[in-house]
Design an enzyme around this catalytic site. Structure first.
Site, PDB file in Angstrom:
ATOM      1  N   CYS A 110       0.857  -1.222   0.033  1.00 23.58           N
ATOM      2  CA  CYS A 110      -0.011  -0.103  -0.189  1.00 23.58           C
ATOM      3  C   CYS A 110       0.756   1.276   0.099  1.00 23.58           C
ATOM      4  CB  CYS A 110      -0.978  -0.268   1.166  1.00 23.58           C
ATOM      5  SG  CYS A 110      -2.203   0.845   1.176  1.00 23.58           S
ATOM      6  N   HIS A 204      -3.033  -5.476   0.826  1.00 20.38           N
ATOM      7  CA  HIS A 204      -2.051  -5.865   2.054  1.00 20.38           C
ATOM      8  C   HIS A 204      -1.982  -7.266   2.457  1.00 20.38           C
ATOM      9  CE1 HIS A 204      -1.686  -1.719   4.116  1.00 20.38           C
ATOM     10  NE2 HIS A 204      -2.651  -1.723   3.426  1.00 20.38           N
ATOM     11  N   GLU A 206      -0.502  -8.611   4.004  1.00 15.81           N
ATOM     12  CA  GLU A 206      -0.025  -9.192   5.428  1.00 15.81           C
ATOM     13  C   GLU A 206      -1.149  -9.338   6.477  1.00 15.81           C
ATOM     14  OE1 GLU A 206       0.119  -4.667   5.532  1.00 15.81           O
ATOM     15  OE2 GLU A 206       0.379  -6.162   4.113  1.00 15.81           O
TER      16      GLU A 206
END
Length: 292
Positions: A110, A204, A206
């Protein structure tokens, strides 16, 4: 074999990361570091992950370290906006240039993609199509992306957790677009600049659904103002479903209600780009430098 050494750069200044930790339980950098540690353990690698704060005034790398001591660098998301040219933002652009100059494997989610793009000569603007929040839909690999190792294991079209209002509006020289969708032209890219190679995504990989829920709870007033939700009650129900799905990913009813595809539920698939970066960028570079 000595431990793999990674550095996570926090994208937020102090007040923003403290606010994030209050709603999500950890700062973005601590969360990112924990995910990288988990992924390295899954690859049966000993790992040490440090955190630095380039947005902070007078910030330095962890005591006694320099960039050359690391095998890879990752930048987290952030609540800042590069088009505002805030001091905290510009400091991170300079940090990214230093990472390129060091020739280290470089990754960003991002905000990390946006910072790396600007550092290499690109431009970031407010997305005229509006905010992308919750889950980015129908991300499509480009012709370059289909063959790119960053996305190895991805289907041609996929969804991913996301939250952003800005986008890379001008790709830098040395940039290769690898994924896009209807709402955001640059969903993933490789950027070659100076001595370095950056892999990054606008989404994202993660995130867990619990982490996403914590963020959306904080964004409730914005989401109501922008028409994503109609009330705080609706927001609480949505966030509760996300957190419950995180705890019980086999809940078909929740996945259906939230429109979450099975591939997004699978953390290994969801984190494809991070895993590929570790395996195909960080480890080979570590070996080439004679440090494995």
């Amino acid at each position: 074999m000595r431990p793999l050494r990674l550095l996570v750069a926090e994208g937020n200044p102090p007040a923003m990361r403290e606010r994030h930790a209050a709603s999500s339980g950890a700062t973005p950098s601590d969360f990112y570091a924990a995910v990288l540690s988990e992924l390295a353990a899954g690859l049966e690698l000993p790992v040490r992950v440090d955190v630095c704060f380039p947005a902070d005034e007078g910030a330095n790398l962890p005591s006694g370290e320099d960039l050359d001591g690391y095998d890879g660098v990752a930048i987290t998301g952030s609540g800042l906006n590069l088009w505002k040219a805030e001091t905290e933002s510009l400091a991170q652009v300079e940090f990214a240039r230093a990472v390129y100059d060091a020739g280290l494997p470089f990754f960003g989610s991002c905000w990390g993609l946006q910072v790396a793009a600007v550092a290499a000569g690109g431009e970031v603007k407010l997305n005229p199509q509006g905010r992308e929040i919750g889950v980015a839909r129908s991300i499509r690999l480009t012709a370059a992306g289909l063959d790119h190792p960053m996305h190895r294991g991805r289907t041609e079209t996929f969804d991913a957790p996301a939250i952003h209002s800005d986008e890379v509006a001008v790709m830098p020289p040395g940039g290769t677009l690898t994924a896009t969708n209807e709402l955001c032209a640059v969903q993933a890219a490789e950027i070659r600049h100076g001595k370095g190679v950056f892999w990054g995504v606008q989404f994202h990989p993660e995130y867990t659904f619990a982490e996403l829920g914590g963020i959306l709870a904080r964004y409730t007033p914005i989401m109501i103002a922008e028409g994503f939700l109609r009330s705080e009650e609706e927001s609480r129900a949505y966030v509760a479903d996300l957190v419950a799905l995180d705890a019980e990913p086999d809940r078909k009813d929740l996945a259906w209600r939230l429109g979450i595809a099975p591939s997004v539920l699978d953390p290994k698939i969801r984190r494809t780009e991070l895993i590929n970066w570790l395996k195909l960028q960080v480890l080979p570079a570590m070996s080439a430098r004679g440090r494995a």
